[in-house]
Write a protein that holds these residues in place. Structure first.
Motif, PDB file in Angstrom:
ATOM      1  N   VAL A   1      28.846  29.102 -36.070  1.00 58.64           N
ATOM      2  CA  VAL A   1      28.326  29.675 -34.829  1.00 58.64           C
ATOM      3  C   VAL A   1      26.855  30.006 -35.028  1.00 58.64           C
ATOM      4  O   VAL A   1      26.484  30.580 -36.065  1.00 58.64           O
ATOM      5  CB  VAL A   1      29.103  30.966 -34.446  1.00 58.64           C
ATOM      6  N   LEU A   2      26.045  29.665 -34.057  1.00 56.93           N
ATOM      7  CA  LEU A   2      24.655  30.087 -34.079  1.00 56.93           C
ATOM      8  C   LEU A   2      24.634  31.593 -33.825  1.00 56.93           C
ATOM      9  O   LEU A   2      25.289  32.081 -32.899  1.00 56.93           O
ATOM     10  CB  LEU A   2      23.873  29.333 -32.995  1.00 56.93           C
ATOM     11  N   SER A   3      23.924  32.357 -34.639  1.00 52.35           N
ATOM     12  CA  SER A   3      23.995  33.818 -34.550  1.00 52.35           C
ATOM     13  C   SER A   3      23.579  34.359 -33.185  1.00 52.35           C
ATOM     14  O   SER A   3      24.047  35.425 -32.784  1.00 52.35           O
ATOM     15  CB  SER A   3      23.149  34.473 -35.650  1.00 52.35           C
ATOM     16  N   SER A   4      22.754  33.642 -32.454  1.00 54.88           N
ATOM     17  CA  SER A   4      22.355  34.099 -31.116  1.00 54.88           C
ATOM     18  C   SER A   4      23.476  33.927 -30.091  1.00 54.88           C
ATOM     19  O   SER A   4      23.411  34.491 -29.000  1.00 54.88           O
ATOM     20  CB  SER A   4      21.100  33.352 -30.654  1.00 54.88           C
TER      21      SER A   4
ATOM     22  N   LEU B   1      27.087  16.255 -24.904  1.00 54.34           N
ATOM     23  CA  LEU B   1      25.740  16.556 -25.374  1.00 54.34           C
ATOM     24  C   LEU B   1      25.112  17.698 -24.579  1.00 54.34           C
ATOM     25  O   LEU B   1      24.471  18.584 -25.151  1.00 54.34           O
ATOM     26  CB  LEU B   1      24.889  15.287 -25.271  1.00 54.34           C
ATOM     27  N   HIS B   2      25.315  17.701 -23.276  1.00 56.83           N
ATOM     28  CA  HIS B   2      24.772  18.778 -22.435  1.00 56.83           C
ATOM     29  C   HIS B   2      25.315  20.138 -22.874  1.00 56.83           C
ATOM     30  O   HIS B   2      24.561  21.108 -23.009  1.00 56.83           O
ATOM     31  CB  HIS B   2      25.101  18.527 -20.953  1.00 56.83           C
TER      32      HIS B   2
ATOM     33  N   PRO C   1      19.602  32.248 -37.537  1.00 58.36           N
ATOM     34  CA  PRO C   1      20.611  31.937 -38.558  1.00 58.36           C
ATOM     35  C   PRO C   1      21.885  31.318 -37.980  1.00 58.36           C
ATOM     36  O   PRO C   1      22.290  31.609 -36.846  1.00 58.36           O
ATOM     37  CB  PRO C   1      20.936  33.296 -39.167  1.00 58.36           C
ATOM     38  N   TRP C   2      22.507  30.484 -38.792  1.00 55.28           N
ATOM     39  CA  TRP C   2      23.838  29.955 -38.550  1.00 55.28           C
ATOM     40  C   TRP C   2      24.827  30.802 -39.337  1.00 55.28           C
ATOM     41  O   TRP C   2      24.500  31.317 -40.404  1.00 55.28           O
ATOM     42  CB  TRP C   2      23.924  28.503 -39.045  1.00 55.28           C
TER      43      TRP C   2
ATOM     44  N   THR D   1      23.002  23.004 -24.586  1.00 56.64           N
ATOM     45  CA  THR D   1      22.881  24.263 -23.840  1.00 56.64           C
ATOM     46  C   THR D   1      23.236  25.449 -24.734  1.00 56.64           C
ATOM     47  O   THR D   1      22.553  26.472 -24.727  1.00 56.64           O
ATOM     48  CB  THR D   1      23.790  24.231 -22.594  1.00 56.64           C
ATOM     49  N   ILE D   2      24.280  25.303 -25.521  1.00 59.78           N
ATOM     50  CA  ILE D   2      24.763  26.407 -26.350  1.00 59.78           C
ATOM     51  C   ILE D   2      24.018  26.477 -27.685  1.00 59.78           C
ATOM     52  O   ILE D   2      23.890  27.554 -28.269  1.00 59.78           O
ATOM     53  CB  ILE D   2      26.291  26.296 -26.524  1.00 59.78           C
ATOM     54  N   ILE D   3      23.499  25.359 -28.137  1.00 57.54           N
ATOM     55  CA  ILE D   3      22.768  25.304 -29.413  1.00 57.54           C
ATOM     56  C   ILE D   3      21.336  24.809 -29.129  1.00 57.54           C
ATOM     57  O   ILE D   3      20.956  23.715 -29.547  1.00 57.54           O
ATOM     58  CB  ILE D   3      23.466  24.359 -30.421  1.00 57.54           C
ATOM     59  N   PRO D   4      20.536  25.594 -28.427  1.00 55.32           N
ATOM     60  CA  PRO D   4      19.192  25.115 -28.050  1.00 55.32           C
ATOM     61  C   PRO D   4      18.248  24.949 -29.232  1.00 55.32           C
ATOM     62  O   PRO D   4      17.233  24.254 -29.109  1.00 55.32           O
ATOM     63  CB  PRO D   4      18.692  26.192 -27.082  1.00 55.32           C
TER      64      PRO D   4
END
Length: 144
Positions: free
Chosen positions: A107-110, A19-20, A137-138, A24-27
């Motif tokens: 992937v999250l675009s950021s 979960l961490h 965006p995703w 962290t990667i998908i805030p």
């Protein structure tokens, strides 16, 4: 460099580590521990450690209509060392064992590092969208 130690999250401690990494990667899409428990019941999750230190995690969504989703996440401090490749390769093997005829990722675009990784590994963008309430965006990608 020592190899990764990959474990399915069998208790709240390892599930909290998964979960961490996710949060962290998908805030923009934080999950709760209950959300993670629900995902663990539906998907194949793994947590990656190196010398006892949390490095990343992976998710394999079993195939639907022959298409599985493989997601590898590596914390920023551990990128560029081949861990993503190891997580992704293991996830890809798992998807194929589950009968996948095609593999996708999201992937999250950021997450520019994650997008570069996917493109370098043969994925091509198939869709870009916003989830309700999101501003980032995703990106859906399919392995060619």
């Amino acid at each position: 460099m020592s190899a990764l130690h990959l474990v399915p999250p069998a208790d709240d401690a390892t599930l909290s580590d998964w979960l961490h990494v996710h949060n962290t990667i998908i805030p923009t899409h934080e999950l709760s521990l209950d959300d993670a428990r629900e995902r663990a019941a539906r998907h194949r999750l793994e947590v990656a450690y190196r010398d006892g230190e949390l490095v990343g995690c992976s998710t394999v969504r079993p195939p639907v209509d022959g298409v599985a989703t493989v997601i590898a996440r590596v914390l920023a401090a551990h990128r560029g060392r081949g861990y993503g490749t190891e997580l992704y390769g293991r996830g890809l093997d798992r998807a194929r064992q589950l009968g996948a005829r095609a593999v996708e990722t999201v992937v999250l675009s950021s997450n520019e590092d994650g997008l570069r990784f996917a493109l370098r590994n043969g994925f091509v963008e198939t869709d870009r969208y916003l989830l309700p309430g999101d501003t980032t965006p995703w990106i859906d990608l399919r392995l060619t």
